[in-house]
Design an enzyme around this catalytic site. Sequence first.
Site, PDB file in Angstrom:
ATOM      1  N   ASP A  44       0.866  -1.174   0.000  1.00 23.29           N
ATOM      2  CA  ASP A  44       0.000   0.000   0.000  1.00 23.29           C
ATOM      3  C   ASP A  44       0.900   1.221   0.000  1.00 23.29           C
ATOM      4  OD1 ASP A  44      -2.200   1.931   0.513  1.00 23.29           O
ATOM      5  OD2 ASP A  44      -3.328   0.108   0.954  1.00 23.29           O
ATOM      6  N   LEU A  45       0.275   2.384  -0.180  1.00 24.36           N
ATOM      7  CA  LEU A  45       1.055   3.615  -0.240  1.00 24.36           C
ATOM      8  C   LEU A  45       1.687   3.939   1.104  1.00 24.36           C
ATOM      9  CD1 LEU A  45       1.871   6.113  -1.944  1.00 24.36           C
ATOM     10  CD2 LEU A  45      -0.278   7.167  -1.236  1.00 24.36           C
ATOM     11  N   LEU A  59       2.943   3.493  -6.369  1.00 24.17           N
ATOM     12  CA  LEU A  59       2.931   2.962  -7.727  1.00 24.17           C
ATOM     13  C   LEU A  59       3.307   4.010  -8.766  1.00 24.17           C
ATOM     14  CD1 LEU A  59      -0.275   0.744  -7.514  1.00 24.17           C
ATOM     15  CD2 LEU A  59       2.110   0.013  -7.321  1.00 24.17           C
ATOM     16  N   GLY A  80      -4.669   2.514  -5.542  1.00 22.90           N
ATOM     17  CA  GLY A  80      -4.992   3.712  -6.310  1.00 22.90           C
ATOM     18  C   GLY A  80      -6.074   4.536  -5.642  1.00 22.90           C
ATOM     19  N   ASN A 119     -17.741   0.052 -12.075  1.00 26.47           N
ATOM     20  CA  ASN A 119     -18.987   0.344 -12.782  1.00 26.47           C
ATOM     21  C   ASN A 119     -19.033   1.789 -13.238  1.00 26.47           C
ATOM     22  OD1 ASN A 119     -21.025   1.995 -10.824  1.00 26.47           O
ATOM     23  ND2 ASN A 119     -19.706   0.669  -9.601  1.00 26.47           N
ATOM     24  N   TYR A 143     -12.359   9.398 -12.457  1.00 21.65           N
ATOM     25  CA  TYR A 143     -12.115   8.068 -11.909  1.00 21.65           C
ATOM     26  C   TYR A 143     -12.517   6.996 -12.923  1.00 21.65           C
ATOM     27  CZ  TYR A 143     -12.830   3.953  -8.930  1.00 21.65           C
ATOM     28  OH  TYR A 143     -12.805   2.697  -8.402  1.00 21.65           O
ATOM     29  N   LYS A 147     -10.172   4.120 -14.990  1.00 22.54           N
ATOM     30  CA  LYS A 147     -10.398   2.682 -15.020  1.00 22.54           C
ATOM     31  C   LYS A 147     -10.483   2.165 -16.459  1.00 22.54           C
ATOM     32  CE  LYS A 147     -10.262   1.947 -10.643  1.00 22.54           C
ATOM     33  NZ  LYS A 147      -9.165   1.155 -10.048  1.00 22.54           N
ATOM     34  N   SER A 172     -21.159  -1.772  -5.899  1.00 20.93           N
ATOM     35  CA  SER A 172     -21.092  -1.153  -4.569  1.00 20.93           C
ATOM     36  C   SER A 172     -20.703  -2.222  -3.548  1.00 20.93           C
ATOM     37  CB  SER A 172     -22.449  -0.556  -4.205  1.00 20.93           C
ATOM     38  OG  SER A 172     -22.902   0.330  -5.211  1.00 20.93           O
ATOM     39  N   ARG A 181     -30.090   2.632  -4.900  1.00 20.59           N
ATOM     40  CA  ARG A 181     -29.223   2.263  -6.017  1.00 20.59           C
ATOM     41  C   ARG A 181     -28.565   0.912  -5.784  1.00 20.59           C
ATOM     42  NH1 ARG A 181     -23.647   3.072  -6.691  1.00 20.59           N
ATOM     43  NH2 ARG A 181     -22.955   3.082  -8.878  1.00 20.59           N
TER      44      ARG A 181
END
Length: 273
Positions: A44-45, A59, A80, A119, A143, A147, A172, A181
């Site tokens: 991880d960062l 990255l 990310g 999505n 974003y 992707k 989600s 949603r």
Amino acid sequence: MSSPPARGLLLLTGAAGNLGRVLRGPLAQLCGPKEDYKALRCSDLRADPALPELQCCDLADRAATEQLLQDVDAVVHLGGVAIESPFEGICDANIRGVFHLYEAARLAGTRRIVFASSNHTTGCTPQGEHLGPSSPIRPDGYYGVSKLFGEAMAQLYWDRYGIESVCLRLGSVTAQPEDRRALSTWLSHGDLWRLVRAALLAPSSGCLTVYGVSANTARWWSEQGWEQLGYAPKDNAEAWRSTVQDLCPAPDTPMARLQGGSFLGLGPFARTP
């Protein structure tokens, strides 16, 4: 008869994030002397006190990413920026970082990458419209665009260099549906694990894009590609309908009309000096 060659390491990027915390325990179960991978490498960062063995890696740093990928057989790439935000940060993490990841994988001889797409690559599609992986792309922000870049890199590195990728257009991902949603977009933690495991262990994937969603009665997205992976979701958001049916944005807003939901309420962003 000689035994098959031992596989290398399994790398989980973004291991300290929300999805990383869900997956790192189950992924560790795939690793060991008699398992599919030798060991799980987590990155991880930033450091995480709960994960002392975490390797910190930006990255956006090409040399660091190449070091991280050494001896890696497969990657679950969650690292990310995970929300709509100013382009500059997304560019470093989700565009430059994805290039570095794929180039490092080529140099390391990495066999497969499971790429957490989203999505939001089609988030400007009207709600209720049924989509599959070959439907028109309609990103709902920077974003989503990032992707799509990752999906294109996956295709390039399959066609040119034979690195397999499974691009998961995740819905989600929460413990339970949180609004109306999500009756269509929910991906349970259990189904997330079933999907990632299938994407890692399918005998052959080539370069495949699938939607990541549970078996929701009201889902908008196709199951195309699931059979190839062997993914069979078990959970259904419908059980929460009475709880979340009325949790939705005002009807005259893009968040209520389009599939990207709340991401369509983020931005534009003020330019910073």
